[in-house]
Scaffold this active site. Structure first.
Site, PDB file in Angstrom:
ATOM      1  N   TYR A  83      66.969  39.518  37.762  1.00  0.00           N
ATOM      2  CA  TYR A  83      66.141  38.791  38.741  1.00  0.00           C
ATOM      3  C   TYR A  83      65.593  39.754  39.783  1.00  0.00           C
ATOM      4  CZ  TYR A  83      64.645  35.222  42.050  1.00  0.00           C
ATOM      5  OH  TYR A  83      63.894  34.433  42.876  1.00  0.00           O
ATOM      6  N   LYS A 141      42.948  40.355  31.262  1.00  0.00           N
ATOM      7  CA  LYS A 141      41.724  40.958  30.702  1.00  0.00           C
ATOM      8  C   LYS A 141      42.020  42.404  30.281  1.00  0.00           C
ATOM      9  CE  LYS A 141      38.531  37.776  32.863  1.00  0.00           C
ATOM     10  NZ  LYS A 141      37.590  37.452  31.798  1.00  0.00           N
ATOM     11  N   PHE A 194      34.851  22.192  36.132  1.00  0.00           N
ATOM     12  CA  PHE A 194      34.539  22.570  34.752  1.00  0.00           C
ATOM     13  C   PHE A 194      35.757  22.502  33.840  1.00  0.00           C
ATOM     14  CE2 PHE A 194      36.405  26.839  34.834  1.00  0.00           C
ATOM     15  CZ  PHE A 194      36.402  27.138  36.192  1.00  0.00           C
ATOM     16  N   PHE A 240      33.681  34.936  41.821  1.00  0.00           N
ATOM     17  CA  PHE A 240      34.235  34.351  40.611  1.00  0.00           C
ATOM     18  C   PHE A 240      34.774  32.969  41.013  1.00  0.00           C
ATOM     19  CE2 PHE A 240      37.467  33.467  37.398  1.00  0.00           C
ATOM     20  CZ  PHE A 240      36.628  33.443  36.306  1.00  0.00           C
ATOM     21  N   THR A 241      34.822  32.037  40.066  1.00  0.00           N
ATOM     22  CA  THR A 241      35.160  30.639  40.392  1.00  0.00           C
ATOM     23  C   THR A 241      36.459  30.511  41.203  1.00  0.00           C
ATOM     24  OG1 THR A 241      36.185  30.473  38.214  1.00  0.00           O
ATOM     25  CG2 THR A 241      33.951  29.602  38.428  1.00  0.00           C
ATOM     26  N   ARG A 258      28.907  28.529  32.031  1.00  0.00           N
ATOM     27  CA  ARG A 258      28.975  29.292  33.275  1.00  0.00           C
ATOM     28  C   ARG A 258      27.684  29.039  34.040  1.00  0.00           C
ATOM     29  NH1 ARG A 258      34.239  31.109  34.285  1.00  0.00           N
ATOM     30  NH2 ARG A 258      33.968  28.925  34.646  1.00  0.00           N
ATOM     31  N   ASP A 273      38.257  43.930  42.902  1.00  0.00           N
ATOM     32  CA  ASP A 273      38.788  43.100  41.819  1.00  0.00           C
ATOM     33  C   ASP A 273      38.605  43.905  40.539  1.00  0.00           C
ATOM     34  OD1 ASP A 273      39.122  41.395  39.646  1.00  0.00           O
ATOM     35  OD2 ASP A 273      38.153  39.675  40.585  1.00  0.00           O
TER      36      ASP A 273
HETATM   37  N1  F0G Z   1      38.617  37.830  38.790  1.00  0.00           N
HETATM   38  C1  F0G Z   1      37.816  37.924  37.724  1.00  0.00           C
HETATM   39  C2  F0G Z   1      36.671  38.888  37.738  1.00  0.00           C
HETATM   40  C3  F0G Z   1      38.045  37.123  36.594  1.00  0.00           C
HETATM   41  O1  F0G Z   1      37.221  37.226  35.554  1.00  0.00           O
HETATM   42  C4  F0G Z   1      39.133  36.222  36.609  1.00  0.00           C
HETATM   43  C5  F0G Z   1      39.389  35.356  35.466  1.00  0.00           C
HETATM   44  C6  F0G Z   1      39.938  36.157  37.750  1.00  0.00           C
HETATM   45  C7  F0G Z   1      39.656  36.982  38.814  1.00  0.00           C
HETATM   46  C8  F0G Z   1      41.105  35.212  37.812  1.00  0.00           C
HETATM   47  O2  F0G Z   1      42.123  35.684  37.000  1.00  0.00           O
HETATM   48  O3  F0G Z   1      42.346  33.938  35.206  1.00  0.00           O
HETATM   49  O4  F0G Z   1      44.137  35.640  35.593  1.00  0.00           O
HETATM   50  O5  F0G Z   1      43.768  33.821  37.211  1.00  0.00           O
HETATM   51  N2  F0G Z   1      38.592  35.163  34.520  1.00  0.00           N
HETATM   52  C9  F0G Z   1      38.829  34.333  33.357  1.00  0.00           C
HETATM   53  C10 F0G Z   1      37.587  34.202  32.532  1.00  0.00           C
HETATM   54  C11 F0G Z   1      39.470  33.026  33.646  1.00  0.00           C
HETATM   55  O6  F0G Z   1      37.601  33.387  31.597  1.00  0.00           O
HETATM   56  O7  F0G Z   1      36.623  34.944  32.733  1.00  0.00           O
HETATM   57  P1  F0G Z   1      43.134  34.716  36.204  1.00  0.00           P
END
Ligand code: F0G
Length: 480
Positions: free
Chosen positions: A79, A265, A454, A131-132, A388, A222
């Site tokens: 842990y 990623k 979405f 990013f979303t 998107r 990022d």
């Molecule tokens: N920043 C970027 C540039 C991303 O593309 C993503 C996620 C995140 C942050 C958030 O990371 O999913 O690990 O919580 N992109 C995914 C996509 C979801 O489908 O492009 P996460």
């Protein structure tokens, strides 16, 4: 690697071999219509068993290497003080040159912690693009996102090599005219996902840093797609053509005060982390890690994934790993351009992006052309893509619909998963769909969640166009 055949044709060639595979199936078109209708014309609602080629995302779906899988077998589940963490820490020190590491369960968890600690009501966060999940967390913390991309960024038929650059003049203007709104950091996203995986140049990043530092604004990087951005810098920025991916990554991270990534990623696992060389930032973030994620040495991740992440970070500096998706995306994009199918150019990092506004010019933006195109492509091929566009953009605080800058249907290319024949199949079915584009109409919401709509939103096709498209497909192509 890209190889030139004796015919002169260039193809991306896999510098690996597949020894573990996952079976897929291509279900008949009637079944595709049934599951799409049941799932509210939202590709997030589909199950793997009904998907032939899954291009929803590259997040957590990349092929792992033999060495990553082997590392998982020796993970330490303590842990506190687990040895796996120290391997990750060493990899972050070596590959990214950051001293302090805070593991989290995925990228948005890093965004949550950063928002919790640094974003206060009234803050403004400038960035090359949102990013979303980033925007959701910063806005939930009371901040506002200011996107300061260059004019070329929204041109989907561009030859500009660095559409992810931040516009320096707009940045300086924002700082000057920002009034009392504090700027906790400027965020640079390595390959702007929602602009079509478009990179920034190192020259631009250095300029951003200069302006930020002069105004005592930290730079947040990022790095979820950092190896792809580094690959494009090597390809497209003359000064770095002879630099290795590792050297370019060091040049990038040297400029960042705070760094985070989604390990789903670049490093081909399921996890994420925040990293920095500034002790003060580390100490501000650290107390919240066990509250929201887990103890410092696992941070909500499985220790197996931590082991694999340590290996994956080192492997992403191999040009054949860093370029594996980008080269497939380029091949894919070139085939679509040959067919006259409207896509985002130049091709970017993680996916091939259809420009739904040009693909379906007869569908108004408020009827969600990118979502309609994702649904139509699934019907015509069993291929899952992701909307998107405006569906991925939540309503504003007054409940007003916000039209997104671009309407893209994203066909992600997970690293080392699909082959050229998969790509050829998608191109063929897209060609058919483009010929029948007039049959595709818009969508309307029947169930609309309040945030990140979405993911779980349910929609309905206007004029029941799905059934008609399926009937034409059956007549011209058959059941598959
Ligand atoms: N920043 C970027 C540039 C991303 O593309 C993503 C996620 C995140 C942050 C958030 O990371 O999913 O690990 O919580 N992109 C995914 C996509 C979801 O489908 O492009 P996460």
């Amino acid at each position: 690697m890209t190889i030139t055949l004796t015919t002169g044709k260039e193809i991306p060639i896999e510098m690996h071999k597949a020894r573990i595979v996952q079976k897929t199936s291509l279900v008949p078109i009637d079944r595709r219509l049934k599951v799409l209708e049941e799932g509210g014309y939202n590709t997030f609602s589909l199950r793997t068993r009904d998907i032939f080629i899954d291009m929803l995302t590259d997040s957590g779906t990349n092929a792992m290497s033999d060495n990553q899988l082997a590392a998982m077998m020796v993970s330490d589940d303590a842990y506190a003080g687990c040895e796996s963490f120290y391997k990750l820490e060493a990899a972050v020190n070596d590959v990214l040159r950051f001293k302090y590491v805070l593991p989290v369960h995925q990228g948005r968890a890093a965004e949550h912690l950063l928002a919790k600690v640094f974003v206060k009501p009234g803050c403004v966060i400038p960035m090359n693009y949102h990013f979303t999940t980033t925007k959701a967390h910063f806005v939930l913390a009371g901040g506002a996102v200011e996107e300061i991309f260059t004019d070329e960024a929204l041109n989907t038929q561009s030859t500009c090599q660095f559409k992810g650059n931040l516009d320096l003049q707009k940045f300086e203007h924002l700082i000057k005219h920002n009034g009392t709104h504090p700027i906790p950091f400027v965020r640079m996203e390595a390959t702007t996902n929602l602009l079509g995986g478009q990179p920034f140049s190192l020259e631009n990043l250095a300029e951003v840093k200069k302006v930020a530092a002069a105004n005592k604004i930290p730079l947040l990087l990022d790095g979820s797609l950092i190896c792809e951005n580094a690959y494009f810098i090597k390809q497209r920025e003359k000064k770095y053509e002879n630099s290795s991916i590792q050297e370019i990554i060091w040049e990038m991270t040297k400029l960042a005060d705070l760094f985070y990534l989604s390990g789903r990623k670049c490093s081909s696992v399921r996890g994420g982390f925040i990293a920095t060389n500034t002790k003060e930032y580390y100490e501000l973030l650290k107390p919240w890690l066990p509250v929201y994620e887990g103890f410092l040495t696992y941070g909500g991740m499985s220790t197996k994934e931590i082991e694999a992440m340590a290996v994956g970070l080192r492997e992403m500096t191999d040009i054949n790993v860093a370029g594996s998706a980008a080269e497939f995306v380029k091949y894919f994009a070139d085939r679509l351009v040959e067919q006259g199918i409207p896509i985002v150019t130049p091709p970017g990092g993680l996916a091939c992006h259809l420009d739904a506004k040009r693909f379906l010019p007869h569908v108004a933006q408020c009827q969600y052309p990118a979502g309609a195109l994702a649904a139509a492509l699934y019907l015509a091929s069993g291929v899952r893509s992701m909307e998107r566009g405006t569906i991925s953009t939540d309503r504003d605080q007054n409940g007003k619909e916000v039209m997104s800058d671009l309407e893209l249907t994203r066909l992600a290319v997970p690293r080392r998963v699909y082959t050229i024949s998969h790509i050829e199949y998608v191109v063929d079915r897209l060609k058919w769909l483009y010929q029948h584009r007039d049959a595709v109409k818009g969508l309307k919401f029947v169930e609309e969640p309040p945030v990140l709509r979405f993911f779980f939103g349910k929609l309905e096709p206007l004029d029941d166009w799905g059934k008609k498209l399926v009937a034409t497909f059956r007549k011209e192509i058959g059941v598959n």
